[in-house]
Design an enzyme around this catalytic site. Structure first.
Site, PDB file in Angstrom:
ATOM      1  CB  CYS A  92     -14.027   1.167  -1.141  1.00 30.08           C
ATOM      2  SG  CYS A  92     -13.306   2.797  -0.887  1.00 30.08           S
ATOM      3  NE  ARG A 136     -10.225  -5.124  -0.530  1.00 30.13           N
ATOM      4  CZ  ARG A 136      -9.477  -4.157  -0.018  1.00 30.13           C
ATOM      5  NH1 ARG A 136     -10.054  -3.076   0.475  1.00 30.13           N
ATOM      6  NH2 ARG A 136      -8.153  -4.228  -0.037  1.00 30.13           N
ATOM      7  CG  ASP A 171     -13.438   6.483  -2.304  1.00 31.59           C
ATOM      8  OD1 ASP A 171     -13.469   6.221  -1.078  1.00 31.59           O
ATOM      9  OD2 ASP A 171     -12.375   6.507  -2.960  1.00 31.59           O
ATOM     10  NE  ARG A 174      -3.972   0.619   1.616  1.00 28.84           N
ATOM     11  CZ  ARG A 174      -5.230   0.685   2.038  1.00 28.84           C
ATOM     12  NH1 ARG A 174      -5.529   1.355   3.132  1.00 28.84           N
ATOM     13  NH2 ARG A 174      -6.189   0.063   1.389  1.00 28.84           N
ATOM     14  CD  GLN A 196     -12.902  -1.785  -1.758  1.00 28.88           C
ATOM     15  OE1 GLN A 196     -12.182  -1.727  -0.773  1.00 28.88           O
ATOM     16  NE2 GLN A 196     -14.103  -2.346  -1.712  1.00 28.88           N
ATOM     17  CG  HIS A 239      -8.207   0.268  -3.601  1.00 27.82           C
ATOM     18  ND1 HIS A 239      -7.487  -0.846  -3.212  1.00 27.82           N
ATOM     19  CD2 HIS A 239      -8.928   0.653  -2.499  1.00 27.82           C
ATOM     20  CE1 HIS A 239      -7.769  -1.114  -1.947  1.00 27.82           C
ATOM     21  NE2 HIS A 239      -8.622  -0.228  -1.490  1.00 27.82           N
TER      22      HIS A 239
HETATM   23  N1   CP Z   1     -11.360  -0.079   1.499  1.00 34.04           N
HETATM   24  C1   CP Z   1     -10.122  -0.135   2.021  1.00 34.04           C
HETATM   25  O1   CP Z   1      -9.110  -0.338   1.327  1.00 34.04           O
HETATM   26  O2   CP Z   1     -10.085   0.020   3.376  1.00 34.04           O
HETATM   27  P1   CP Z   1      -8.807   0.161   4.296  1.00 34.04           P
HETATM   28  O3   CP Z   1      -8.180   1.489   4.012  1.00 34.04           O
HETATM   29  O4   CP Z   1      -9.336   0.057   5.694  1.00 34.04           O
HETATM   30  O5   CP Z   1      -7.843  -0.954   3.980  1.00 34.04           O
HETATM   31  N1  NVA Z   2      -9.837   6.743  -2.204  1.00 35.67           N
HETATM   32  C1  NVA Z   2      -9.590   6.321  -0.843  1.00 35.67           C
HETATM   33  C2  NVA Z   2      -9.836   4.856  -0.695  1.00 35.67           C
HETATM   34  C3  NVA Z   2      -9.647   4.334   0.697  1.00 35.67           C
HETATM   35  C4  NVA Z   2      -9.768   2.850   0.788  1.00 35.67           C
HETATM   36  C5  NVA Z   2      -8.173   6.682  -0.440  1.00 35.67           C
HETATM   37  O1  NVA Z   2      -7.264   6.521  -1.268  1.00 35.67           O
HETATM   38  O2  NVA Z   2      -7.962   7.118   0.689  1.00 35.67           O
END
Ligand code: CP
Ligand code: NVA
Length: 295
Positions: A254, A282, A215, A97, A127, A124
């Site tokens: 998400c 997920r 989102d 990440r 997701q 992502h």
């Molecule tokens: N949706 C998602 O990726 O959640 P987190 O940031 O909690 O991993």
């Molecule tokens: N678009 C959001 C998604 C979180 C899972 C972010 O990048 O923070």
């Protein structure tokens, strides 16, 4: 060797992954990844990604190692290249990440094991594969459905949704203030596979939706622009009035959600919301993704 960096990496295999995830959830699973080890590097916070990968890997007989960026030497300036080369000697898959898609690509370039994008500033994919699984469970199919996304059209979810939906034979409308419309790069790639409409909010924009999705307006990394964004996105909240435009549409997000901004709590916790199935999925989707990558 395969990686999952972009939704494009599952082209030709999307339905197979989704169907395996649905099958494991419904009928049980074997320890298909016995003794396999997953390293998970996190530069940003996470609830779902961290716990769903860890639980999924344990269910399949493997093991997951959590590596916060500042707990490893990457946080003190060791290169991404050396991190990739070293971790590849210990583990069978790396999940990352990251803040930057460029760093994600660099890790994948040097790793000698599959790399999974657990979110970066452009995509992502885990997701969106879970989202498509959730839509298939709820609606029984993907092909021919219409998705309407409200909010930041430039963020990771919008990009991966445009690619994932069109790849699955669905059409998508991105409803976003003009300054937040997606880049030509992602729009053109998605349009090679299917229909993408981009528009500011307008009367009846969700009327043909089978799925309404939103989102956060302030993604991780955008915190400095928070005040401006909250102002720019005024009027884009998914509320009962928007849900009323499409009476059979399900609601997706998400998560994490910021109630009162991109969605009301009434909608998110209402009868048409599938957000907690989506969060659960997920885990099943990522189990199928890891099996596919190691096959
Ligand atoms: N949706 C998602 O990726 O959640 P987190 O940031 O909690 O991993
Ligand atoms: N678009 C959001 C998604 C979180 C899972 C972010 O990048 O923070």
């Amino acid at each position: 060797m395969k990686h999952l960096i972009s939704m494009m990496d599952v082209k030709g295999h999307l339905e197979e992954i989704i169907d395996d995830a649905i099958d494991m959830k419904k009928n049980g699973y074997e320890k298909a990844l016995k003794d396999k080890i997953l390293a998970m590097i996190f530069e940003k916070s996470s609830t779902r990604t961290r716990v769903s990968f860890e639980s999924g890997m344990e269910k399949l007989g493997g093991h997951a190692i959590f590596l916060g960026k500042n707990d490893i030497q990457l946080g003190r300036g060791e290169t991404i290249e050396d991190t990739a080369l070293v971790l590849s000697r210990y583990v069978d898959i790396i999940m990352y990440r990251a803040y930057s898609h460029k760093d994600m690509m660099e890790l994948a370039e040097h790793a000698t094991v599959p790399v999974i994008n657990g979110l970066d500033d452009e995509e992502h994919p885990c997701q969106v594969i879970a989202d498509l699984m959730t839509i298939k469970e709820a609606k029984g199919k993907l092909e021919g459905l219409h998705v309407v996304y409200f909010g930041d059209g430039k963020n990771n979810m919008a990009n991966s949704l445009m690619l994932g939906c069109t790849m699955a034979g669905m059409s998508i409308t991105i409803v976003s203030p003009k300054a937040y419309w997606p880049s030509d790069f992602y729009v053109n790639k998605a349009r090679e596979m299917g229909s993408v409409e981009i528009t500011e909010i307008k009367e009846g924009v969700a009327k043909d939706a089978d799925v309404i999705v939103t989102d956060t307006w302030v993604s991780m990394g955008d915190e400095k622009e928070k005040e401006k964004r909250l102002n720019d996105f005024k009027g884009y909240t998914v509320n009962e009035a928007i849900m009323a435009q499409a009476k059979d549409a399900i609601f997706m997000h998400c998560l994490p959600a910021y109630y009162g901004n991109e969605v009301t709590k009434e909608v998110a916790h209402g009868p048409r919301s599938v957000i907690f199935d989506e969060a659960e999925n997920r885990m099943w989707a990522q189990m199928a993704i890891m099996k596919w990558l190691l096959r």
